[in-house]
Write an enzyme that holds these catalytic residues in place. Structure first.
Site, PDB file in Angstrom:
ATOM      1  N   VAL A  50       0.714  -1.130  -0.267  1.00 24.05           N
ATOM      2  CA  VAL A  50      -0.224  -0.174  -0.406  1.00 24.05           C
ATOM      3  C   VAL A  50       0.816   1.149  -0.094  1.00 24.05           C
ATOM      4  O   VAL A  50       1.825   1.231   0.970  1.00 24.05           O
ATOM      5  CB  VAL A  50      -1.057   0.098   0.934  1.00 24.05           C
ATOM      6  N   CYS A  51       0.758   2.212  -1.159  1.00 24.24           N
ATOM      7  CA  CYS A  51       1.518   3.286  -1.018  1.00 24.24           C
ATOM      8  C   CYS A  51       0.854   4.404  -1.035  1.00 24.24           C
ATOM      9  O   CYS A  51       0.060   5.308  -1.672  1.00 24.24           O
ATOM     10  CB  CYS A  51       2.303   3.325  -2.730  1.00 24.24           C
TER      11      CYS A  51
END
Lengths: 168, 140
Positions: A89-90
């Site tokens: 997840v960014c």
């Protein structure tokens, strides 16, 4: 520092166990009873193409938590501009404060030690509903989201929703 | 906010250069985080032990420690409005060592000092701590 991190994680685990899942996720330790490794299920937010999905993810906490943020990785296959193809997840709140000399550039959007596991998961759910297309971690998903939202993007997301239901 | 930030780095340095004696004086007894396994985070992804630091980096750390030491501390006596340290999520106990930031947010010394070495901001309101410190000096 490690004891502080364990205590804080234990406290949040206890709070998490008293919740009923109506906030759109459930969270607990992974099977091996390691306080620094959590397993979460994110429910696809209503009125999005993710609706109906049960997306499994893991949260890995560093020994110096909460001075550094955990890493979040989806184990379920995801199709989203801000989740790369490995499931990482960014989003900015999981990034440490910047390398800038005085450390407060964009500090508001980045990790702060007052963020709880709950506030992280709420941000991730909000990210599912409203992707940030400025710096996509999955370029293909970002392109589809922008150019073919109701076509290819929808198809790919619905495929992952179906898959997540089968794996339950 | 952008406009306010441009001059700060230079201002900070001049502040420190004006009173080098005071800073080194404050550094006299080593602060707690220097005693055990000194590992510094100049920026988040650079984890270094003290022997790996360049002179410039050591100066930067010393300056930051000096600035942190300028922030007031106190002991929790049960009368203040703040009851919980939002970093460790524990209630303050009578006698706990607290640090007060210029924005009036209060934390355990051991919780906030580690964070301030990484980012010189209040974790609650994101107020840059050095900007507030500087305005205190300017108003004198």
């Amino acid at each position: 520092m490690t004891t502080g991190a364990s205590m804080l994680l234990k406290k949040q685990l206890k709070e998490m166990e008293s919740k009923d899942g109506t906030q759109g996720f459930s969270a607990g330790l992974s099977e091996d009873d390691d306080l620094f490794k959590w397993e979460v299920i994110i429910y696809g937010p209503p009125d999005t193409y993710f609706e109906g999905g049960f997306f499994k993810a893991e949260l890995l906490f560093p020994q110096n938590y909460p001075n550094s943020p955990p890493k979040m990785r989806f184990v379920s296959e995801m199709w989203h501009p801000n989740i790369d193809k490995n499931g990482d997840v960014c989003i900015s709140i999981l990034h440490e404060p910047g390398d800038d000399k005085w450390g407060y550039e964009e500090a508001s959007e980045r990790w702060r030690p007052v963020h709880s596991i709950e506030s992280i998961l709420i941000s991730v759910i909000s990210m599912l509903s409203s992707p940030n297309d400025e710096s996509p971690a999955n370029v293909d998903a970002g392109k589809e989201w922008r150019d073919d939202y109701q076509g290819a993007f929808k198809r790919n997301v619905r495929r992952t929703v179906k898959k997540s239901q089968e794996l339950l | 906010m952008g406009n306010c930030l441009t001059g700060h780095a230079a201002d900070d340095l001049s502040l420190l250069h004006e009173e080098p004696d005071r800073v080194s004086e404050r550094l006299g007894p080593p602060p707690p985080y220097q005693e055990a396994a000194p590992v510094y985070h100049l920026s988040p992804n650079q984890r270094r032990t003290v022997s790996q630091l360049t002179e410039e980096e050591q100066v930067k750390i010393a300056q930051r420690i000096g600035l942190i030491q300028h922030l007031p501390t106190g002991e929790y006596d049960g009368t203040k409005k703040a009851r919980e340290c939002v970093i460790c999520m524990l209630d303050f106990q009578i006698g706990d060592a607290l640090r007060y930031l210029p924005c009036m947010h209060t934390y355990h010394v051991k919780c906030i000092d580690d964070w301030l070495m990484r980012s010189f901001t209040c974790p609650s309101c994101m107020e840059p701590v050095d900007a507030a410190l500087l305005s205190t000096y300017e108003s004198r």
